[in-house]
Scaffold this active site. Structure first.
Site, mmCIF file in Angstrom:
data_model
loop_
_atom_site.group_PDB
_atom_site.id
_atom_site.type_symbol
_atom_site.label_atom_id
_atom_site.label_comp_id
_atom_site.label_asym_id
_atom_site.label_seq_id
_atom_site.Cartn_x
_atom_site.Cartn_y
_atom_site.Cartn_z
ATOM 1 C CG ASP A 1 13.603 56.246 -49.911
ATOM 2 O OD1 ASP A 1 13.430 57.366 -50.604
ATOM 3 O OD2 ASP A 1 14.689 55.933 -49.186
ATOM 4 C CG HIS B 1 17.244 58.546 -48.994
ATOM 5 N ND1 HIS B 1 16.308 58.213 -48.534
ATOM 6 C CD2 HIS B 1 17.698 59.560 -48.255
ATOM 7 C CE1 HIS B 1 15.926 59.013 -47.439
ATOM 8 N NE2 HIS B 1 16.970 59.498 -47.114
#
Lengths: 574, 574
Positions: free
Chosen positions: B215, B388
């Site tokens: 990610d 994130h």
């Protein structure tokens, strides 16, 4: 420091009534913004006393998504358009577009209006007016000076901002004294040593400030803005690490940012090339006025720069907001005729990320990164500081000025409200803090400021060569067309009988890429035309209405879309 | 920690060649993203081994300004559309729209495709599929489990994200092991105690990870994400200070954020009312699965809530991204049928500000502030943390996994590049870090990953009921129409002679509010029609071209605008 408070119930809410204000009482001062309150941009404030007017700033607003295709938005001059002869002067606080950009449009209405401002501000304004083929009457002033324009006795104060030579203005009238900050921050170590004159504001506060109009832009942001001079070492490390071509993009009016780029370029043995029309123009003015120090031999032009090894030049460029036609955007798309970005190049966006421009700016960053450049921007590095006072600095201002009444300037509602709360925290009574959005009049009578009414003001759109003909109806059509395109159905009918004399033609733009998407429409329209004919309808307007309704229902049922339906029914004589 | 580095020259740049990849070598693993690399959204990764396929995630992208009128953007299924029978399974890492939103469109093509995911993820997916009248084959898995789908041997790992029950997946094949993080961060004190399984990643790293897909969303952000549990005390102080109505807006899938709102509401003696269809639905699923703890009697429905004194309820609402049809937007415009915002009310936007949504979100904030509400948002208060991993956390991941090859996932170029640089900093050789944008194939052969080709993939647009018929040509027409509107000129001509049989009718939409703006066009067109007639031109297409050219030139000269010019020339038989 938090911008929260629980005192919001005491704020006087802007009057929702749209009643125009009564004639101004004798001995009273009236203040009204024609732009800039409730939005960021097109700043323009009008002061009225004894039948005479004074304007402070006259800027443009750059349109957002809700005004597609529009180039600029102007303040609405309507409330004073019939009274322009009563205006004593236009004072400009500094040279940013949101403070001077609409002046050419105002000067078209009254060409000889005296414009009062500092040397650099007037330098930028003169250049702009020249492009508009206007020769305004310019009156240069400086901090510490006073100047009288009719009944308005003005005093100017140095303020620090992201452009040199910015001024605040005190407006003395028999009704009292107003202080207008323009755009301001309180950098305590400004590069040019020109501090915001807090000492002067304190002296004025001792004397008594009846109405304080203060910049709200960063009122929501806690704390203090980092000094501009801290950008220098960051740029220094960017230049030190750059091994190939280096581009520094920033606002074309940010002389101190450019100065720091020049200084580090010189230190690292790189020449400097200015890129972008406004950058070249503004830095020429700044150098000529001695505001920008340019070491001899440092500057090279684009042709020279392109001949030199990449590691010996810094390009100082416009385009930091992702403007699609700017040199930087063209480089990011690989479409610049002379400068191609290569792996190992470095681009520093030493600029803010103005809300609404994010998609465009990140598009430029992604394009540059994709071509292999290292991109330094404010999200990853301290290459930008704001030009507007944060909450901590605004408190210093309020405590220096100690105003009786406050009118937050420059900002959207959230900024204005945050600024109002700061004023209250310093002791201004909540009912003396007036959020007066564009068109709302505030009257100062016997030292007390209060709402007195509202003039209807709208957005005035500039689109191409024309001012004001694009309005809400055009914009709402553009929004519909931009979302769904249109379907056009053209048919010629016998003017006498309403009978179709040709098969209908159907075309769509912005509706579908599928050439068969509209195949069902012709038979549908033919059926509807038979119906209208059989009912004896000959009025082309009524026929068009029927066609619109039929096709609109079909497209909603079949596609669940809402294109504009445009029937053209042509009467022909048989 | 800085995302800058000077090593960019060593990156293997994505091949610019558009050559399709050769047939996959025996014993090799191929990986290709059909979405999510080069953009934020529509994540979809395809693994291929021995002629069989495995898909991880199948999400949507929400359109920006460059795709006006479009509802959703899907991954381009084209490269695998003919091979859907070879797909062993679709693994979903978590339940966000950008990971599951396109599944119904994929299931239409292959309804019985097994979908593998965690309990909460499948709960959300089942609800979505029900709305699409689909009954997918769901296979529930949990962290620590392994499951085999044809040649693909999968192992699932717990990861922490802004939605519960998220998984990373290891894909073991004879060619080697790939680890796909899904969306991940490393909150070390997660509310539910469910840590990202760094220990498991370390064990897998010991075993050997040949390809690590990680990610990239926050790779540009230095440092570490603040723990989610620090939001609780901030919400607590918001509730403590609120004296009237209180609305907390957040994502409808952010169960832990909602949990904290519920907890503080309970503490302060307020009931909770969920507002918004997806909030009600998702929290129902979460409560049923025991993921959301709802104290008995805490929840009230909207009718009950409206009957109660404002200071005894917390509304937990959707609409935090400024979606114009959401309840919160309607409240901000004063158009909500049941909830009117009053001075003294408090609204907390406990949510991110997704790039591209700024204007809409600030519009909602300004509307609420204007009505007198106190608005708390991430710009002024710590009411949101990202889901994130920031750069610091990604370094932990790389050092645990110690991958041989890396493929940054999820992000625009700037994010991917920043992630690539982090991988390199931990010792992955630059030529083993592959930024493989959508459609680019990466083959893992003998432990070495390399670019092998590129399949053309585009954006697939959903507009209303139709998928794929809106393409680049339609969008480019919408952009022109949205900026400048159109001018339509309709004329009927004698099919035999080309003579106009009726006066031309001219109309414009989205062009001007001035009814006289187009007055000059009719005589202009008449003159042009005389010319074409005199030259004996009868072809309606050629006549239309002449009319377009003439009117286009006139509008550019007169207005400096570029509306679409739409001539309709109708041949009628005399």
């Amino acid at each position: 420091m938090s911008a929260r408070s629980t005192s919001t119930e005491n704020h006087p809410v802007t009057p929702t009534s749209s009643a125009p204000p009564p004639p101004l009482a004798e001995g009273a001062l009236r203040v009204m913004a024609l732009g800039g309150i409730g939005e960021v941009g097109r700043n323009m404030t009008v002061f009225e006393y004894g039948g005479r007017l004074l304007i402070v700033d006259c800027g443009v607003l750059f349109p957002q998504d809700d005004a597609p295709g529009v180039d600029l938005i102007l303040p609405d001059f309507a409330p004073i358009e019939e009274r322009l002869d009563e205006v004593e002067a236009l004072v400009v606080t500094h040279g940013h577009e949101d403070h001077i950009g609409a002046i050419p449009f105002l000067l078209r209405l009254r060409p000889e209006l005296p414009v009062v401002g500092s040397r650099f501000t007037l330098g930028l304004l003169a250049a702009k007016c020249k492009e508009h083929r206007l020769s305004p009457t310019l009156i240069e002033v400086a901090e510490g000076q006073r100047s009288k324009h009719g009944v308005f006795d003005l005093e100017f104060f140095a303020v620090n901002h992201s452009i040199p030579d910015a001024l605040a203005v005190a407006v003395r009238t028999p009704a009292g004294t107003a202080l207008h900050t323009g755009d301001v921050k309180l950098d305590q170590l400004p590069l040019d040593g020109r501090l915001t004159d807090l000492a002067g504001f304190s002296r004025l506060g001792d004397e008594g400030v009846d109405l304080f109009l203060a910049d709200s832009t960063n009122a929501e942001v806690p704390g203090f803005v980092t000094p501009e001079r801290e950008i220098g070492p960051v740029l220094d490390s960017v230049v030190a690490q750059a091994t190939q071509r280096l581009i520094v993009a920033c606002f074309a009016s940010h002389v101190h940012r450019v100065q720091q780029a020049l200084d580090v370029a010189e230190k690292h043995g790189r020449k400097v090339c200015f890129v972008g029309r406004s950058m070249v123009r503004n830095m020429g003015i700044a150098a000529e006025q001695g505001i920008l120090r340019v070491p001899a031999g440092l500057l090279v032009d684009l042709d020279e720069a392109l001949e030199m090894p990449p590691h010996l030049v810094v390009f100082v460029s416009t385009g930091s907001q992702g403007e699609p036609l700017s040199a930087l955007s063209r480089m990011a798309r690989g479409e610049h005729r002379q400068i191609s970005i290569r792996p190992g190049d470095t681009v520093a966006l030493a600029s803010s990320l103005i809300p609404g421009n994010e998609t465009a700016i990140f598009g430029v960053i992604n394009g540059l990164v994709r071509l292999g450049a290292e991109v330094v921007h404010q999200g990853s590095s301290k290459v930008h500081v704001s030009g507007h006072a944060s909450a901590g600095e605004l408190l210093y201002l309020y405590n220096a000025v100690r105003p009786s009444n406050v009118m937050p300037l420059h900002g959207e509602w959230r900024h204005l409200r945050a600024n109002a709360e700061l004023a209250e925290l310093t002791g201004v009574p909540p009912d003396r803090v007036l959020i007066a959005e564009d068109g709302v009049t505030v009257d100062l009578v016997d030292g007390i400021a209060a709402f007195s009414g509202r003039r209807e003001v709208g957005h005035v759109y500039v689109d191409g060569l024309s001012v004001g003909d694009v309005g809400e109806s055009t914009l709402s059509d553009r929004l519909v067309l931009g979302e769904g395109g249109f379907l056009s159905i053209t048919v010629a009918v016998d003017a006498a009988t309403g009978r179709a004399v040709s098969p209908p033609t159907v075309s769509g733009r912005g509706f579908s890429d599928d050439p068969k998407a509209l195949d069902d429409v012709v038979p549908l329209v033919e059926m509807e035309l038979s119906r209208t004919e059989s009912e004896g309808i000959v009025d082309t307007h009524r026929i068009a209405q029927s066609v619109r309704r039929t096709v609109g229902k079909w497209v909603a049922d079949t596609y669940r879309r809402r294109p504009m339906i445009v029937p053209n029914v042509l009467p022909v004589s048989s």
